[in-house]
Scaffold this motif. Structure first.
Motif, PDB file in Angstrom:
ATOM      1  N   SER A  67     -12.168   5.165 -12.478  1.00 21.14           N
ATOM      2  CA  SER A  67     -12.654   6.020 -13.559  1.00 21.14           C
ATOM      3  C   SER A  67     -13.354   7.208 -12.928  1.00 21.14           C
ATOM      4  CB  SER A  67     -13.610   5.254 -14.485  1.00 21.14           C
ATOM      5  OG  SER A  67     -14.739   4.783 -13.761  1.00 21.14           O
ATOM      6  N   LEU A  68     -13.462   8.262 -13.655  1.00 18.77           N
ATOM      7  CA  LEU A  68     -14.039   9.497 -13.115  1.00 18.77           C
ATOM      8  C   LEU A  68     -15.481   9.272 -12.658  1.00 18.77           C
ATOM      9  CD1 LEU A  68     -12.658  12.084 -15.713  1.00 18.77           C
ATOM     10  CD2 LEU A  68     -11.812  11.616 -13.406  1.00 18.77           C
ATOM     11  N   GLY A  69     -15.740   9.595 -11.379  1.00 22.49           N
ATOM     12  CA  GLY A  69     -17.073   9.475 -10.805  1.00 22.49           C
ATOM     13  C   GLY A  69     -17.422   8.115 -10.276  1.00 22.49           C
ATOM     14  N   ASP A  70     -16.560   7.103 -10.420  1.00 26.19           N
ATOM     15  CA  ASP A  70     -16.886   5.736  -9.994  1.00 26.19           C
ATOM     16  C   ASP A  70     -16.004   5.213  -8.869  1.00 26.19           C
ATOM     17  OD1 ASP A  70     -18.933   5.514 -11.814  1.00 26.19           O
ATOM     18  OD2 ASP A  70     -17.634   4.710 -13.403  1.00 26.19           O
ATOM     19  N   GLY A  71     -15.251   6.063  -8.215  1.00 26.52           N
ATOM     20  CA  GLY A  71     -14.405   5.596  -7.125  1.00 26.52           C
ATOM     21  C   GLY A  71     -13.156   4.883  -7.609  1.00 26.52           C
ATOM     22  N   THR A  72     -12.451   4.278  -6.655  1.00 25.57           N
ATOM     23  CA  THR A  72     -11.159   3.644  -6.961  1.00 25.57           C
ATOM     24  C   THR A  72     -11.046   2.312  -6.236  1.00 25.57           C
ATOM     25  OG1 THR A  72     -10.108   5.808  -7.209  1.00 25.57           O
ATOM     26  CG2 THR A  72      -8.645   3.930  -6.841  1.00 25.57           C
ATOM     27  N   ARG A  73     -10.414   1.356  -6.911  1.00 22.08           N
ATOM     28  CA  ARG A  73     -10.130   0.035  -6.319  1.00 22.08           C
ATOM     29  C   ARG A  73      -8.644  -0.252  -6.460  1.00 22.08           C
ATOM     30  NH1 ARG A  73     -10.009  -5.350  -8.619  1.00 22.08           N
ATOM     31  NH2 ARG A  73     -10.519  -6.965  -7.055  1.00 22.08           N
ATOM     32  N   VAL A  74      -8.003  -0.484  -5.334  1.00 20.56           N
ATOM     33  CA  VAL A  74      -6.581  -0.838  -5.300  1.00 20.56           C
ATOM     34  C   VAL A  74      -6.482  -2.289  -4.838  1.00 20.56           C
ATOM     35  CG1 VAL A  74      -4.340  -0.385  -4.240  1.00 20.56           C
ATOM     36  CG2 VAL A  74      -5.852   1.522  -4.832  1.00 20.56           C
ATOM     37  N   LEU A  75      -5.853  -3.134  -5.646  1.00 22.68           N
ATOM     38  CA  LEU A  75      -5.723  -4.556  -5.336  1.00 22.68           C
ATOM     39  C   LEU A  75      -4.245  -4.931  -5.256  1.00 22.68           C
ATOM     40  CD1 LEU A  75      -7.188  -7.249  -4.858  1.00 22.68           C
ATOM     41  CD2 LEU A  75      -6.990  -7.680  -7.318  1.00 22.68           C
ATOM     42  N   VAL A  76      -3.826  -5.385  -4.096  1.00 24.86           N
ATOM     43  CA  VAL A  76      -2.431  -5.801  -3.851  1.00 24.86           C
ATOM     44  C   VAL A  76      -2.396  -7.314  -3.715  1.00 24.86           C
ATOM     45  CG1 VAL A  76      -0.478  -5.674  -2.272  1.00 24.86           C
ATOM     46  CG2 VAL A  76      -1.847  -3.622  -2.737  1.00 24.86           C
ATOM     47  N   THR A  77      -1.508  -7.948  -4.484  1.00 23.03           N
ATOM     48  CA  THR A  77      -1.354  -9.410  -4.419  1.00 23.03           C
ATOM     49  C   THR A  77       0.105  -9.749  -4.116  1.00 23.03           C
ATOM     50  OG1 THR A  77      -3.098  -9.665  -6.068  1.00 23.03           O
ATOM     51  CG2 THR A  77      -1.711 -11.587  -5.621  1.00 23.03           C
ATOM     52  N   LEU A  78       0.314 -10.545  -3.097  1.00 25.69           N
ATOM     53  CA  LEU A  78       1.676 -10.932  -2.713  1.00 25.69           C
ATOM     54  C   LEU A  78       1.722 -12.444  -2.513  1.00 25.69           C
ATOM     55  CD1 LEU A  78       2.839  -8.256  -0.114  1.00 25.69           C
ATOM     56  CD2 LEU A  78       3.982  -8.855  -2.251  1.00 25.69           C
ATOM     57  N   PRO A  79       2.733 -13.118  -3.072  1.00 24.21           N
ATOM     58  CA  PRO A  79       2.912 -14.555  -2.817  1.00 24.21           C
ATOM     59  C   PRO A  79       3.522 -14.776  -1.434  1.00 24.21           C
ATOM     60  CG  PRO A  79       4.652 -13.783  -4.251  1.00 24.21           C
ATOM     61  CD  PRO A  79       3.731 -12.614  -4.020  1.00 24.21           C
ATOM     62  N   THR A  80       3.157 -15.838  -0.793  1.00 23.36           N
ATOM     63  CA  THR A  80       3.717 -16.131   0.527  1.00 23.36           C
ATOM     64  C   THR A  80       5.124 -16.697   0.424  1.00 23.36           C
ATOM     65  OG1 THR A  80       2.596 -18.275   0.461  1.00 23.36           O
ATOM     66  CG2 THR A  80       1.483 -16.479   1.608  1.00 23.36           C
ATOM     67  N   HIS A  81       5.581 -17.138  -0.780  1.00 19.32           N
ATOM     68  CA  HIS A  81       6.954 -17.664  -0.897  1.00 19.32           C
ATOM     69  C   HIS A  81       7.987 -16.564  -0.725  1.00 19.32           C
ATOM     70  CE1 HIS A  81       7.873 -15.921  -4.839  1.00 19.32           C
ATOM     71  NE2 HIS A  81       6.673 -16.308  -5.235  1.00 19.32           N
ATOM     72  N   SER A  82       7.580 -15.275  -0.774  1.00 26.15           N
ATOM     73  CA  SER A  82       8.499 -14.169  -0.551  1.00 26.15           C
ATOM     74  C   SER A  82       8.801 -13.945   0.904  1.00 26.15           C
ATOM     75  CB  SER A  82       7.918 -12.873  -1.149  1.00 26.15           C
ATOM     76  OG  SER A  82       6.704 -12.536  -0.472  1.00 26.15           O
ATOM     77  N   GLN A  83       8.122 -14.708   1.784  1.00 23.82           N
ATOM     78  CA  GLN A  83       8.370 -14.548   3.210  1.00 23.82           C
ATOM     79  C   GLN A  83       9.742 -15.070   3.575  1.00 23.82           C
ATOM     80  OE1 GLN A  83       5.162 -15.964   5.664  1.00 23.82           O
ATOM     81  NE2 GLN A  83       3.624 -15.610   4.099  1.00 23.82           N
ATOM     82  N   GLU A  84      10.338 -14.442   4.577  1.00 25.13           N
ATOM     83  CA  GLU A  84      11.668 -14.855   5.022  1.00 25.13           C
ATOM     84  C   GLU A  84      11.573 -15.496   6.387  1.00 25.13           C
ATOM     85  OE1 GLU A  84      14.067 -11.362   4.930  1.00 25.13           O
ATOM     86  OE2 GLU A  84      14.179 -11.330   2.768  1.00 25.13           O
TER      87      GLU A  84
END
Length: 395
Positions: A378-395
């Protein structure tokens, strides 16, 4: 071989029809005359059995060897017509034998005209053979002759109807086959276009996340180096070194994209090491304060690449848009997955109004691995980026 077999139909069904017709012809066509002639004079018996054996042999040859140059189907049908006439003479009538043999004139000819001509000749010979011994007696005219003529007329009508029905079925089959082939070609073209579009999208995402970010860094570093040329030579030298290193990395990424080098971006091993190196470069180029919690975590190559690209994109956005002074990066291993959080204390933005390619590219990249991206700001409050990945997608 026949007018039916010349059409592009089901050959298995055609062969089955021929086999059933042959079995019926032998059982109800050849056997009754052979049994009927047993009590006849030796001459008639031997002649008739010989003729039946001859026509049976010819029938077998045509059925098993339709391309035999010595006995074509038309020749066989001519022999059959002569045998029908001879049988009518030797048995004083052969209408039943003619009726049982009638389907062969349609099965073994190429056109309705041939079938009508040859079956008509066989009918005439059958009638003529019966008259040689009995003459034109009323009994004969009301018996075999009339039965033969009626059978011929019925056979012509039924044969023409079946020929027309089969022709229409074949036309419909050809039409459906053509439509199917056209549909298959259209589907193949659609799949090809879809594949090309997906490949263009993948290349655009890779270029944006690698080459474009690298060139943007080079531009920023070059501007800073030019400003520091006279006032801070040491700082200028550091920035020139960063420009050289970034250019080399871009060159390596370009080679990966054109396929002249194996896929890289993240060296096999620990993701934490790669992220620390990326953050050190970011600190060196921007002078911002970065805090990081990066435990060693075993992840697949695709997962490591996705997390690295998301980190690079987030740091690029911080550099270009946020005006932040502090950045935090936290990598957390969860049950069945991994989570990467990147925060800054910048000016923030309205997420719903964001139209950049970077966030959409991150979402699509993560979606390929069943991952999710959550952006809070939000304006003036910074930014948070959250990435979530399952480990079952590993090859």
């Amino acid at each position: 071989m026949s007018q039916w077999q010349q059409q592009p139909g089901d050959r298995l069904t055609q062969n089955r029809i021929l086999r059933w017709n042959s079995a019926g012809w032998i059982l109800f066509g050849l056997l009754p005359p052979a049994v009927a002639v047993i009590d006849a004079s030796p001459a008639r018996r031997y002649w008739l059995l010989g003729l039946l054996a001859l026509v049976a042999l010819c029938h077998t040859v045509v059925l098993t060897r339709p391309d035999n140059p010595l006995l074509r189907p038309r020749t066989y049908l001519a022999v059959l017509a002569l045998v029908l006439g001879a049988t009518a003479y030797l048995l004083d009538g052969g209408a039943a034998f003619y009726v049982v043999s009638l389907p062969q004139f349609w099965l073994f000819t190429r056109t309705p005209r041939d079938a009508i001509t040859l079956s008509g000749a066989a009918a005439a010979l059958t009638v003529f053979g019966g008259t040689l011994d009995q003459g034109w007696s009323p009994q004969f005219l009301t018996g075999n002759a009339v039965f033969t003529v009626v059978a011929y007329a019925a056979g012509v009508g039924l044969g023409l109807w079946v020929h027309r029905f089969v022709g229409q079925s074949n036309e419909l089959q050809e039409q459906l086959t053509t439509e199917l082939a056209t549909t298959q070609e259209e589907l193949a073209a659609a799949y090809q276009r879809q594949g090309a579009a997906e490949e263009r999208e993948r290349l655009a995402r890779e270029i944006h996340d690698t080459l474009a970010q690298g060139f943007a860094s080079i531009v920023v570093l070059a501007e800073a180096a030019r400003s520091a040329t006279a006032t801070d030579p040491a700082r200028c030298a550091e920035q020139l070194t960063s420009i050289e290193q970034t250019a080399r990395e871009n060159l390596a990424e370009a080679r990966v994209l054109v396929g002249s080098a194996p896929e890289s971006g993240v060296a096999p091993g620990s993701l934490a090491t790669t992220l620390r190196r990326t953050l050190d470069r970011f600190v060196q180029d921007t002078g911002l304060t970065v805090t990081a919690e990066l435990p060693d975590t075993e992840l697949s190559q695709r997962t490591r690449i996705a997390l690295l690209r998301c980190t690079q994109e987030s740091l690029a956005n911080v550099r270009k848009h946020s005006g932040a002074s502090t950045v935090g990066v936290v990598l957390t291993e969860l049950a069945g997955g991994v989570e990467l959080e990147i925060t800054d204390d910048g000016c923030g933005f309205v997420v719903e109004e964001s139209r950049g390619f970077g966030l959409d590219g991150m979402r699509r990249r993560l979606a390929e691995l069943d991952g999710e991206l959550a952006v809070t700001s939000s304006l003036g409050d910074g930014t948070r980026v959250l990435v979530t990945l399952p480990t079952h997608s590993q090859e």
